[in-house]
Scaffold this motif. Structure first.
Motif, PDB file in Angstrom:
ATOM      1  N   GLY A 178       0.823  -1.213   0.000  1.00 29.02           N
ATOM      2  CA  GLY A 178       0.000   0.000   0.000  1.00 29.02           C
ATOM      3  C   GLY A 178       0.851   1.255   0.000  1.00 29.02           C
ATOM      4  O   GLY A 178       0.529   2.227  -0.695  1.00 29.02           O
ATOM      5  N   LYS A 179       1.948   1.204   0.729  1.00 32.07           N
ATOM      6  CA  LYS A 179       2.821   2.371   0.799  1.00 32.07           C
ATOM      7  C   LYS A 179       3.393   2.683  -0.588  1.00 32.07           C
ATOM      8  O   LYS A 179       3.470   3.842  -0.998  1.00 32.07           O
ATOM      9  N   GLY A 180       3.756   1.616  -1.300  1.00 30.74           N
ATOM     10  CA  GLY A 180       4.293   1.786  -2.656  1.00 30.74           C
ATOM     11  C   GLY A 180       3.252   2.367  -3.599  1.00 30.74           C
ATOM     12  O   GLY A 180       3.529   3.311  -4.344  1.00 30.74           O
ATOM     13  N   VAL A 181       2.047   1.812  -3.549  1.00 24.95           N
ATOM     14  CA  VAL A 181       0.969   2.307  -4.412  1.00 24.95           C
ATOM     15  C   VAL A 181       0.683   3.767  -4.082  1.00 24.95           C
ATOM     16  O   VAL A 181       0.513   4.608  -4.968  1.00 24.95           O
ATOM     17  N   TYR A 182       0.666   4.060  -2.784  1.00 28.83           N
ATOM     18  CA  TYR A 182       0.395   5.426  -2.340  1.00 28.83           C
ATOM     19  C   TYR A 182       1.446   6.383  -2.894  1.00 28.83           C
ATOM     20  O   TYR A 182       1.111   7.436  -3.461  1.00 28.83           O
ATOM     21  N   ALA A 183       2.719   6.011  -2.736  1.00 26.43           N
ATOM     22  CA  ALA A 183       3.801   6.898  -3.175  1.00 26.43           C
ATOM     23  C   ALA A 183       3.677   7.209  -4.666  1.00 26.43           C
ATOM     24  O   ALA A 183       3.885   8.342  -5.096  1.00 26.43           O
ATOM     25  N   GLU A 184       3.278   6.205  -5.437  1.00 28.91           N
ATOM     26  CA  GLU A 184       3.215   6.406  -6.888  1.00 28.91           C
ATOM     27  C   GLU A 184       1.961   7.131  -7.344  1.00 28.91           C
ATOM     28  O   GLU A 184       1.987   7.862  -8.334  1.00 28.91           O
ATOM     29  N   ASN A 185       0.828   6.862  -6.674  1.00 26.62           N
ATOM     30  CA  ASN A 185      -0.450   7.331  -7.216  1.00 26.62           C
ATOM     31  C   ASN A 185      -1.195   8.350  -6.371  1.00 26.62           C
ATOM     32  O   ASN A 185      -2.092   9.012  -6.875  1.00 26.62           O
ATOM     33  N   CYS A 186      -0.860   8.431  -5.115  1.00 25.88           N
ATOM     34  CA  CYS A 186      -1.710   9.224  -4.237  1.00 25.88           C
ATOM     35  C   CYS A 186      -0.952  10.369  -3.564  1.00 25.88           C
ATOM     36  O   CYS A 186      -1.545  11.382  -3.199  1.00 25.88           O
ATOM     37  N   ALA A 187       0.351  10.173  -3.365  1.00 27.78           N
ATOM     38  CA  ALA A 187       1.132  11.132  -2.587  1.00 27.78           C
ATOM     39  C   ALA A 187       1.069  12.527  -3.187  1.00 27.78           C
ATOM     40  O   ALA A 187       1.052  13.521  -2.451  1.00 27.78           O
ATOM     41  N   LYS A 236      -5.377   2.393 -14.599  1.00 27.02           N
ATOM     42  CA  LYS A 236      -4.798   1.041 -14.662  1.00 27.02           C
ATOM     43  C   LYS A 236      -4.644   0.412 -13.287  1.00 27.02           C
ATOM     44  O   LYS A 236      -4.365  -0.784 -13.172  1.00 27.02           O
ATOM     45  N   LEU A 237      -4.827   1.225 -12.248  1.00 29.48           N
ATOM     46  CA  LEU A 237      -4.662   0.697 -10.890  1.00 29.48           C
ATOM     47  C   LEU A 237      -5.798  -0.292 -10.593  1.00 29.48           C
ATOM     48  O   LEU A 237      -6.962  -0.006 -10.868  1.00 29.48           O
ATOM     49  N   SER A 238      -5.445  -1.456 -10.050  1.00 28.66           N
ATOM     50  CA  SER A 238      -6.489  -2.447  -9.756  1.00 28.66           C
ATOM     51  C   SER A 238      -7.241  -2.033  -8.487  1.00 28.66           C
ATOM     52  O   SER A 238      -6.737  -1.240  -7.690  1.00 28.66           O
ATOM     53  N   ASP A 239      -8.437  -2.588  -8.317  1.00 26.31           N
ATOM     54  CA  ASP A 239      -9.204  -2.314  -7.099  1.00 26.31           C
ATOM     55  C   ASP A 239      -8.395  -2.732  -5.874  1.00 26.31           C
ATOM     56  O   ASP A 239      -8.358  -2.030  -4.865  1.00 26.31           O
ATOM     57  N   ALA A 240      -7.758  -3.901  -5.972  1.00 18.49           N
ATOM     58  CA  ALA A 240      -7.015  -4.437  -4.827  1.00 18.49           C
ATOM     59  C   ALA A 240      -5.882  -3.491  -4.432  1.00 18.49           C
ATOM     60  O   ALA A 240      -5.668  -3.235  -3.242  1.00 18.49           O
ATOM     61  N   ASP A 241      -5.176  -2.946  -5.431  1.00 15.28           N
ATOM     62  CA  ASP A 241      -4.077  -2.025  -5.121  1.00 15.28           C
ATOM     63  C   ASP A 241      -4.608  -0.719  -4.533  1.00 15.28           C
ATOM     64  O   ASP A 241      -3.992  -0.141  -3.636  1.00 15.28           O
ATOM     65  N   THR A 242      -5.746  -0.280  -5.065  1.00 12.43           N
ATOM     66  CA  THR A 242      -6.340   0.943  -4.516  1.00 12.43           C
ATOM     67  C   THR A 242      -6.696   0.712  -3.046  1.00 12.43           C
ATOM     68  O   THR A 242      -6.465   1.566  -2.194  1.00 12.43           O
ATOM     69  N   LYS A 243      -7.213  -0.495  -2.768  1.00 11.30           N
ATOM     70  CA  LYS A 243      -7.607  -0.787  -1.383  1.00 11.30           C
ATOM     71  C   LYS A 243      -6.402  -0.813  -0.442  1.00 11.30           C
ATOM     72  O   LYS A 243      -6.490  -0.301   0.676  1.00 11.30           O
ATOM     73  N   VAL A 244      -5.292  -1.414  -0.872  1.00 16.62           N
ATOM     74  CA  VAL A 244      -4.145  -1.445   0.049  1.00 16.62           C
ATOM     75  C   VAL A 244      -3.589  -0.041   0.258  1.00 16.62           C
ATOM     76  O   VAL A 244      -3.076   0.278   1.333  1.00 16.62           O
ATOM     77  N   ALA A 245      -3.730   0.815  -0.767  1.00 20.63           N
ATOM     78  CA  ALA A 245      -3.293   2.206  -0.580  1.00 20.63           C
ATOM     79  C   ALA A 245      -4.162   2.866   0.496  1.00 20.63           C
ATOM     80  O   ALA A 245      -3.658   3.595   1.351  1.00 20.63           O
ATOM     81  N   VAL A 246      -5.471   2.582   0.436  1.00 26.16           N
ATOM     82  CA  VAL A 246      -6.378   3.122   1.459  1.00 26.16           C
ATOM     83  C   VAL A 246      -5.998   2.541   2.827  1.00 26.16           C
ATOM     84  O   VAL A 246      -5.940   3.262   3.828  1.00 26.16           O
ATOM     85  N   ASP A 247      -5.721   1.232   2.856  1.00 31.47           N
ATOM     86  CA  ASP A 247      -5.305   0.598   4.115  1.00 31.47           C
ATOM     87  C   ASP A 247      -4.108   1.341   4.700  1.00 31.47           C
ATOM     88  O   ASP A 247      -4.053   1.622   5.896  1.00 31.47           O
ATOM     89  N   TYR A 248      -3.160   1.628   3.827  1.00 34.85           N
ATOM     90  CA  TYR A 248      -1.949   2.333   4.269  1.00 34.85           C
ATOM     91  C   TYR A 248      -2.303   3.726   4.807  1.00 34.85           C
ATOM     92  O   TYR A 248      -1.847   4.135   5.867  1.00 34.85           O
TER      93      TYR A 248
END
Ligand code: HEC
Ligand code: HEC
Length: 264
Positions: A178-187, A236-248
Motif C-alpha cells: 500500500g505504501k508503494g501504491v500510495y507513493a506512486e499514485n496518491c502522494a 490502470k490501478l487495480s481495485d485491490a491495489d487501490t484498497k491497500v493504498a487506502v489501508d496504508y
C-alpha cells in the motif's frame, strides 16, 4: 344509355358546390386543429388534474437527474444510520413490534449490546428469529445495516462504531504494498493536501473519514469522491491495489491520531 351520360354531366352549379365542399373539408380540419392547439394552450393555465402524482414523480426522478448530471460514475450514496433507521428499522423498533428491542429503551437493549457489536451485526445481516435479514430491505448495503444498528444501540447507551467484519486489519505485507501504491499514485495530492485532499498525517481531517468505515473509503477511492479522482486518476490501478493504498492511508491516519491526538 344517353340518360346515363346525361347524369354524369357536370353543371356549373355542381362544379361550384363540389369546389366549396372540397374546400370546406380541409378548412374544417384546419379549424379543428387550431381549436385543439388553443385548447391545449388554455389547458396549461388551468390546474393540473393530477398535481400530487406529478409532484411525486418529479420528486422521485429529481435526485437521479441531479446526480447523473454531476457525475454518472458517482458511487451510490450510502445512507446515514439515522436515515436507515427512519426508513427501515423504525417500522418495528420504534414501537417494539414483534418483540423487537424498542428504540432508546436501555432495558431492552442492554443484554443485546452486551453480546457485542459483531453478534448484532451478524444477526441484523442474516436475520434472527423474527428480526428479518437487513430489516427486510434487501437493498440495504452492509454498511447501512451496520449504521442502523449503531444508531439504535448507541441511543440505548452503547458506544459502537459502524465497522464491517470484512475490515480485517491489513497484513504487514499489505501495508508495504500500500505504501508503494500510495507513493506512486496518491502522494502527489495527499502529501500536500492539494485541491483539498485530506493530508495523510492530518488527524483532524481523517477523524470523520475513519468513522465512515473502510468500505466507504474503498468505495470513495475506487470510484472517486468529490474532488478525489477515481483510483487517484490512474485507470490502470487495480481495485485491490487501490484498497491497500487506502489501508496504508488509514493506518497512517490512525497512527497519527494515536501519537498526537491534539495535533491539528
Ligand atoms: C419486521 C420487524 C423488524 C424490522 C423492520 C427490523 N427489526 Fe430488528 N428486530 C426485530 C425483532 C422482532 C427483533 C428481536 C429478535 C429476537 O431477539 O428474537 C429484532 C432484533 C434486532 C437486533 C438485536 C439482535 C440480537 O442479537 O439481539 C438488532 C441489532 C436489530 N434488530 C437491528 C435492526 C436494524 C438495523 C433494522 C433496520 C435496518 C431492523 N432491525 C429492522 C424486528 C425488526
Ligand atoms: C489529483 C489529486 C488526488 C490524487 C492523485 C488522489 N487523491 Fe484522494 N482525494 C483527493 C481529494 C481532493 C479528496 C477530497 C475529497 C473530499 O472533499 O472529500 C480526496 C479524498 C480521498 C479519500 C477520502 C474520501 C472522501 O470521501 O473524502 C480517500 C480514501 C482517497 N482520497 C484515497 C486516495 C487514494 C487511495 C489515492 C491513490 C490511489 C488517491 N486518493 C489519490 C485528491 C486526490
Amino acid at each position: 344509355m344517353s340518360d346515363h351520360i346525361e347524369m354524369t354531366k357536370t353543371t356549373p352549379k355542381d362544379f361550384l358546390l363540389a369546389t366549396l365542399g372540397g374546400l370546406f373539408a380541409p378548412g374544417l380540419a384546419i379549424f379543428l386543429i387550431v381549436m385543439l392547439v388553443l385548447g391545449v394552450r388554455a389547458g396549461m393555465g388551468t390546474p393540473d388534474p393530477t398535481p400530487l402524482a406529478d409532484k411525486a414523480v418529479r420528486e422521485r426522478i429529481k435526485p437521479f437527474g441531479v446526480s447523473v448530471a454531476v457525475d454518472p460514475n458517482a458511487p451510490r450514496a450510502e445512507r446515514s444510520g439515522e436515515a436507515v433507521y427512519a426508513e427501515v428499522c423504525f417500522g418495528c423498533h420504534e414501537s417494539g413490534a414483534l418483540g423487537s428491542p424498542k428504540f432508546k429503551e436501555k432495558a431492552a437493549w442492554g443484554k443485546r449490546i452486551a453480546q457485542g457489536y459483531g453478534t448484532l451485526l451478524d444477526h441484523a445481516l442474516k436475520g434472527f428469529n423474527k428480526m428479518p435479514s437487513r430489516g427486510g430491505d434487501p437493498d440495504l448495503s452492509d454498511i447501512e445495516v451496520a449504521r442502523g444498528i449503531v444508531h439504535m444501540a448507541n441511543a440505548a447507551g452503547a458506544n459502537f462504531q459502524p465497522i464491517l467484519k470484512k475490515e480485517l486489519e491489513p497484513s504487514a505485507a499489505d501495508l508495504v504494498r500500500g505504501k508503494g501504491v500510495y507513493a506512486e499514485n496518491c502522494a502527489s495530492c495527499h502529501d500536500t493536501a492539494v485541491t483539498g485532499a485530506q493530508k495523510l498525517n492530518d488527524a483532524k481531517a481523517w477523524a470523520p473519514l475513519l468513522k465512515e468505515g473502510k468500505e466507504y473509503l474503498y468505495n470513495a477511492a475506487i470510484n472517486g469522491s468529490f474532488g478525489g479522482p477515481a483510483k487517484g486518476g490512474n485507470v490502470k490501478l487495480s481495485d485491490a491495489d487501490t484498497k491497500v493504498a487506502v489501508d496504508y492511508m488509514v493506518a497512517e491516519a490512525k497512527a497519527t491520531s494515536a501519537a498526537k491526538p491534539a495535533a491539528k
